[in-house]
Design a protein around this motif. Structure first.
Motif, PDB file in Angstrom:
ATOM      1  N   ASN A 140       0.931  -1.101   0.083  1.00 36.69           N
ATOM      2  CA  ASN A 140       0.025  -0.008  -0.093  1.00 36.69           C
ATOM      3  C   ASN A 140       0.872   1.256  -0.044  1.00 36.69           C
ATOM      4  O   ASN A 140       0.686   2.258  -0.622  1.00 36.69           O
ATOM      5  CB  ASN A 140      -0.795   0.131   1.179  1.00 36.69           C
ATOM      6  N   GLU A 141       1.837   0.994   0.807  1.00 36.79           N
ATOM      7  CA  GLU A 141       2.705   2.365   1.071  1.00 36.79           C
ATOM      8  C   GLU A 141       3.468   2.704  -0.468  1.00 36.79           C
ATOM      9  O   GLU A 141       3.492   4.036  -0.820  1.00 36.79           O
ATOM     10  CB  GLU A 141       3.766   2.340   1.996  1.00 36.79           C
ATOM     11  N   HIS A 142       3.822   1.469  -1.304  1.00 35.89           N
ATOM     12  CA  HIS A 142       4.518   1.981  -2.379  1.00 35.89           C
ATOM     13  C   HIS A 142       3.351   2.506  -3.376  1.00 35.89           C
ATOM     14  O   HIS A 142       3.673   3.173  -4.409  1.00 35.89           O
ATOM     15  CB  HIS A 142       5.074   0.730  -2.940  1.00 35.89           C
ATOM     16  N   ASN A 143       2.075   1.962  -3.157  1.00 33.94           N
ATOM     17  CA  ASN A 143       1.070   2.431  -4.138  1.00 33.94           C
ATOM     18  C   ASN A 143       0.110   3.851  -3.952  1.00 33.94           C
ATOM     19  O   ASN A 143      -0.639   4.123  -4.699  1.00 33.94           O
ATOM     20  CB  ASN A 143       0.079   1.362  -4.426  1.00 33.94           C
ATOM     21  N   TYR A 144       0.837   4.574  -2.854  1.00 32.48           N
ATOM     22  CA  TYR A 144       0.050   5.719  -2.466  1.00 32.48           C
ATOM     23  C   TYR A 144       0.201   6.699  -3.711  1.00 32.48           C
ATOM     24  O   TYR A 144       1.672   6.652  -4.172  1.00 32.48           O
ATOM     25  CB  TYR A 144       0.696   6.339  -1.186  1.00 32.48           C
ATOM     26  N   ALA A 145      -0.870   7.349  -4.267  1.00 29.57           N
ATOM     27  CA  ALA A 145      -0.482   8.188  -5.337  1.00 29.57           C
ATOM     28  C   ALA A 145      -0.067   7.542  -6.505  1.00 29.57           C
ATOM     29  O   ALA A 145       0.092   8.254  -7.673  1.00 29.57           O
ATOM     30  CB  ALA A 145       0.575   9.525  -5.024  1.00 29.57           C
ATOM     31  N   ARG A 146      -0.395   6.199  -6.698  1.00 31.79           N
ATOM     32  CA  ARG A 146      -0.126   5.587  -7.606  1.00 31.79           C
ATOM     33  C   ARG A 146      -1.708   4.740  -8.000  1.00 31.79           C
ATOM     34  O   ARG A 146      -2.732   5.462  -8.223  1.00 31.79           O
ATOM     35  CB  ARG A 146       1.001   4.518  -7.887  1.00 31.79           C
TER      36      ARG A 146
ATOM     37  N   ASP B  68       1.054  10.366  -1.686  1.00 32.48           N
ATOM     38  CA  ASP B  68       2.503   9.753  -1.085  1.00 32.48           C
ATOM     39  C   ASP B  68       3.163  10.881  -0.626  1.00 32.48           C
ATOM     40  O   ASP B  68       2.796  12.181  -0.275  1.00 32.48           O
ATOM     41  CB  ASP B  68       3.523   9.232  -2.167  1.00 32.48           C
ATOM     42  N   ASP B  69       4.380  10.747   0.105  1.00 37.29           N
ATOM     43  CA  ASP B  69       5.239  12.009   0.693  1.00 37.29           C
ATOM     44  C   ASP B  69       5.564  12.946  -0.421  1.00 37.29           C
ATOM     45  O   ASP B  69       5.956  14.049   0.133  1.00 37.29           O
ATOM     46  CB  ASP B  69       6.550  11.306   1.002  1.00 37.29           C
ATOM     47  N   HIS B  70       5.442  12.951  -1.618  1.00 34.98           N
ATOM     48  CA  HIS B  70       5.589  13.895  -2.174  1.00 34.98           C
ATOM     49  C   HIS B  70       4.553  14.671  -2.967  1.00 34.98           C
ATOM     50  O   HIS B  70       4.599  15.716  -3.634  1.00 34.98           O
ATOM     51  CB  HIS B  70       6.507  13.562  -3.533  1.00 34.98           C
TER      52      HIS B  70
ATOM     53  N   HIS C 239       1.633  12.397 -11.907  1.00 36.98           N
ATOM     54  CA  HIS C 239       1.896  12.951 -10.417  1.00 36.98           C
ATOM     55  C   HIS C 239       2.226  14.416 -10.531  1.00 36.98           C
ATOM     56  O   HIS C 239       2.534  15.005 -11.580  1.00 36.98           O
ATOM     57  CB  HIS C 239       3.073  12.090  -9.811  1.00 36.98           C
TER      58      HIS C 239
END
Length: 206
Positions: free
Chosen positions: A95-101, A108-110, A163
């Motif tokens: 999930n963390e890798h797919n935030y904003a994906r 995500d952090d950006h 993004h």
């Protein structure tokens, strides 16, 4: 808009038009959700609609104008759907890798973003007879404000992501595997027109 909690509200969400050619419903189907009885809908529909609109307007519409109809393979995933897909080894990153994906409604952090895995049927046919995936990748690189691309062997499907702080990175599971380009590589800047000239000639001939 609140998270849909009825068929009528889910239909309302599905009717939201993200661009000239695409509606929100186009991006909500998930084989994982269908097989495991999960509801694949965003907790924050307004954010999902906003970033989904950017994905469609900035990337999918111009890609479709150039190469014909887009078939969507996998797009929005809820937290629960993505987590299950990751846990069962079904091709989903964490999930963390797919935030904003693939998880459109969590930044995500950006910042904010959205991703879809798509097939271009016209290109899939050419790929099946020997066309190089890199020709399509370089055309996108030169023409569209993508954040990331990731190509896959089946049907030359690829993840394409928008993004608000784009990475501008291309990777592939198709040979030659690995990173085709990213900022800092010698091949990143400038025109790559010679790489896709043959592909455009094929398109114009059809």
């Amino acid at each position: 808009m609140k998270k849909p909690e009825s068929v009528a509200k889910l239909e309302d969400l599905g009717r939201v038009r993200l661009s000239a050619s695409f509606y929100m419903r186009d991006f909500l189907y998930s084989e994982i959700a269908a097989m495991h009885g999960l509801l694949n809908v965003p907790e924050n529909p307004d954010l999902a609609i906003e970033v989904g609109g950017q994905l469609c307007e900035s990337l999918l519409e111009p890609l479709q104008r150039q190469f014909g109809r887009i078939a969507i393979r996998s797009a929005y995933r809820s937290l629960a759907v993505n987590e299950l897909g990751n846990r069962l080894g079904l091709g989903c990153a964490t999930n963390e890798h797919n935030y904003a994906r693939h998880i459109w409604d969590v930044p995500d952090d950006h910042g904010r973003g959205a991703m879809a895995c798509i097939v271009l049927p016209w290109f899939a046919d050419r790929y099946a007879t020997g066309a190089d995936w890199r020709a399509l990748a370089w055309w996108i690189h030169d023409h569209l404000p993508y954040s990331s691309l990731y190509f896959f062997p089946k049907l030359a499907a690829f993840n394409i992501g928008w993004h608000e702080q784009p990475e501008r990175r291309i990777d592939s599971y198709i040979a030659p595997k690995g990173c085709l380009t990213r900022p800092g590589m010698a091949n990143h800047a400038g025109s790559h027109a010679s790489e896709y000239a043959e592909l455009l000639a094929l398109r114009e001939a059809d």
